[in-house]
Write a protein that holds these residues in place. Structure first.
Motif, mmCIF file in Angstrom:
data_model
loop_
_atom_site.group_PDB
_atom_site.id
_atom_site.type_symbol
_atom_site.label_atom_id
_atom_site.label_comp_id
_atom_site.label_asym_id
_atom_site.label_seq_id
_atom_site.Cartn_x
_atom_site.Cartn_y
_atom_site.Cartn_z
ATOM 1 N N VAL A 163 -4.204 -3.182 3.742
ATOM 2 C CA VAL A 163 -4.532 -1.881 4.355
ATOM 3 C C VAL A 163 -3.360 -1.577 5.292
ATOM 4 O O VAL A 163 -3.404 -1.871 6.485
ATOM 5 N N PRO A 164 -2.275 -1.008 4.757
ATOM 6 C CA PRO A 164 -1.038 -0.894 5.555
ATOM 7 C C PRO A 164 -1.243 -0.274 6.937
ATOM 8 O O PRO A 164 -0.642 -0.721 7.916
ATOM 9 N N ALA A 165 -2.122 0.733 7.044
ATOM 10 C CA ALA A 165 -2.305 1.398 8.346
ATOM 11 C C ALA A 165 -2.923 0.470 9.393
ATOM 12 O O ALA A 165 -2.864 0.762 10.592
ATOM 13 N N SER A 166 -3.517 -0.644 8.973
ATOM 14 C CA SER A 166 -4.140 -1.550 9.948
ATOM 15 C C SER A 166 -3.098 -2.134 10.907
ATOM 16 O O SER A 166 -3.436 -2.558 12.014
ATOM 17 N N VAL A 167 -1.828 -2.133 10.499
ATOM 18 C CA VAL A 167 -0.773 -2.675 11.364
ATOM 19 C C VAL A 167 -0.652 -1.857 12.656
ATOM 20 O O VAL A 167 -0.176 -2.358 13.677
ATOM 21 N N GLY A 178 -10.722 -2.979 11.041
ATOM 22 C CA GLY A 178 -10.722 -4.108 10.099
ATOM 23 C C GLY A 178 -9.611 -5.089 10.413
ATOM 24 O O GLY A 178 -8.864 -4.917 11.383
ATOM 25 N N PRO A 179 -9.520 -6.145 9.590
ATOM 26 C CA PRO A 179 -8.438 -7.109 9.782
ATOM 27 C C PRO A 179 -7.069 -6.457 9.577
ATOM 28 O O PRO A 179 -6.947 -5.503 8.797
ATOM 29 N N ILE A 180 -6.069 -6.961 10.295
ATOM 30 C CA ILE A 180 -4.705 -6.427 10.153
ATOM 31 C C ILE A 180 -4.090 -7.082 8.927
ATOM 32 O O ILE A 180 -3.799 -8.282 8.932
ATOM 33 N N GLY A 212 3.259 6.577 5.148
ATOM 34 C CA GLY A 212 4.455 6.892 4.372
ATOM 35 C C GLY A 212 4.059 6.615 2.933
ATOM 36 O O GLY A 212 2.993 7.038 2.471
ATOM 37 N N PHE A 213 4.890 5.871 2.229
ATOM 38 C CA PHE A 213 4.484 5.399 0.896
ATOM 39 C C PHE A 213 4.409 3.876 0.898
ATOM 40 O O PHE A 213 4.676 3.234 -0.104
ATOM 41 N N ASN A 214 4.072 3.289 2.042
ATOM 42 C CA ASN A 214 3.869 1.840 2.085
ATOM 43 C C ASN A 214 2.501 1.550 1.488
ATOM 44 O O ASN A 214 1.472 1.712 2.157
ATOM 45 N N GLU A 215 2.515 1.138 0.235
ATOM 46 C CA GLU A 215 1.286 0.902 -0.506
ATOM 47 C C GLU A 215 0.705 -0.467 -0.139
ATOM 48 O O GLU A 215 1.424 -1.336 0.371
ATOM 49 N N PRO A 216 -0.601 -0.696 -0.411
ATOM 50 C CA PRO A 216 -1.160 -2.032 -0.203
ATOM 51 C C PRO A 216 -0.293 -3.069 -0.918
ATOM 52 O O PRO A 216 0.114 -2.858 -2.056
ATOM 53 N N ALA A 249 -13.175 8.493 5.749
ATOM 54 C CA ALA A 249 -13.924 7.792 6.803
ATOM 55 C C ALA A 249 -13.881 6.261 6.639
ATOM 56 O O ALA A 249 -13.615 5.538 7.603
ATOM 57 N N GLU A 250 -14.123 5.780 5.426
ATOM 58 C CA GLU A 250 -14.192 4.317 5.231
ATOM 59 C C GLU A 250 -12.819 3.670 5.411
ATOM 60 O O GLU A 250 -12.697 2.629 6.050
ATOM 61 N N ILE A 251 -11.782 4.312 4.875
ATOM 62 C CA ILE A 251 -10.448 3.707 4.978
ATOM 63 C C ILE A 251 -9.951 3.792 6.432
ATOM 64 O O ILE A 251 -9.276 2.886 6.918
ATOM 65 N N LEU A 252 -10.364 4.849 7.143
ATOM 66 C CA LEU A 252 -9.966 4.941 8.555
ATOM 67 C C LEU A 252 -10.636 3.821 9.355
ATOM 68 O O LEU A 252 -10.010 3.189 10.211
ATOM 69 N N LYS A 253 -11.909 3.553 9.040
ATOM 70 C CA LYS A 253 -12.617 2.472 9.731
ATOM 71 C C LYS A 253 -11.900 1.137 9.464
ATOM 72 O O LYS A 253 -11.672 0.345 10.389
#
Ligand code: GLP
Length: 242
Positions: free
Chosen positions: A218-222, A212-214, A140-144, A203-207
């Motif tokens: 990195v909002p998508a890590s949730v 990566g740590p939740i 969405g627009f949930n920014e870091p 690729a890097e942000i998807l990894k």
């Protein structure tokens, strides 16, 4: 998280479109959470095609979109309401009254956010939420940020998002500085989540999001905490995960 690896963007779009179509076929009264950006364009084309063929019927579907720019209304060609009308709603048999996007022209931000949460609550929640991935990991627009936002809120866009979305506007100054977005909590309440990602530049942000740590940085890590996420991504986007 279930990962579906695709050849390329077209293959990703076909598979993602078919997953949404399957959702609507299985439950014709589905509540779909929808997204904007370049990534879902092919997915919407696939859905339009399948609707034209008579495979999918949107007559009983409701939709709620993730976000909208503050200050842009439905007639502004950069608003997300305009994007959705142009790229999906006006091409399928969904009742436009059953489609929801935050109102970028709302007078009172707090009231608008509360209204939008109530819209989702009254619909009984989202059955399937489609998500793209921002270059900085936003959903969405949930920014870091320092914390995950629970509900729909008004957010100041980061420099990186303003630059990334600059390509849709005449000049950088025209890119709105604020947006309304569903919160991470609103997204995580969806029954199922479909994340679509394409291209080596992600690729890097998807990894980071997948392995990566939740962290709210990195909002998508949730999404690692959600019980039912399907990631449909092309080879290029998955290249750092290989
Ligand atoms: C925008 C939207 C997001 C979207 C992201 C990625 O900022 N608010 O919902 O996922 O951009 O866009 P794109 O698919 O164009 O890379």
């Amino acid at each position: 998280m279930r990962i579906v690896r695709t050849k390329d963007y077209d293959d990703m779009s076909r598979k993602a479109g078919d997953i949404i179509a399957a959702q609507v076929i299985l439950n014709p009264a589905s509540v779909l959470g929808l997204a904007t950006g370049s990534t879902p364009l092919g997915t919407y084309k696939r859905l339009i095609k399948r609707c034209d063929k008579g495979d999918v019927d949107f007559a009983g579907v409701h939709s709620v979109n993730l976000d909208e720019y503050v200050g842009l209304g439905p007639t502004s060609d950069q608003s997300y309401r305009y994007f959705m009308n142009e790229n999906l709603f006006s091409h399928v048999n969904i009742d436009i009254k059953n489609t929801n996007v935050p109102d970028g022209l709302a007078k009172d931000a707090e009231e608008e956010c509360a209204r939008y949460e109530e819209v989702m609550r009254a619909l009984g929640g989202i059955d399937l939420q489609l998500l793209g991935l921002g270059p900085n990991g936003h959903i969405g627009f949930n920014e870091p940020a320092d914390a995950f936002a629970r509900e729909t809120h008004k957010v100041a866009l980061t420099e990186s998002t303003i630059k990334a979305n600059r390509r849709f506007f005449n000049k950088e100054d025209d890119v709105p500085r604020f947006a309304y977005t569903m919160g991470i909590g609103s997204i995580m309440r969806a029954q199922r989540i479909l994340l679509i990602v394409s291209g080596e530049q992600k690729a890097e942000i998807l990894k980071a999001a997948v392995c990566g740590p939740i962290t709210p940085q990195v909002p998508a890590s949730v999404l690692q905490l959600h019980p039912c996420v399907t990631l449909v991504a092309d080879k290029a986007a998955l290249s750092a995960l290989d």
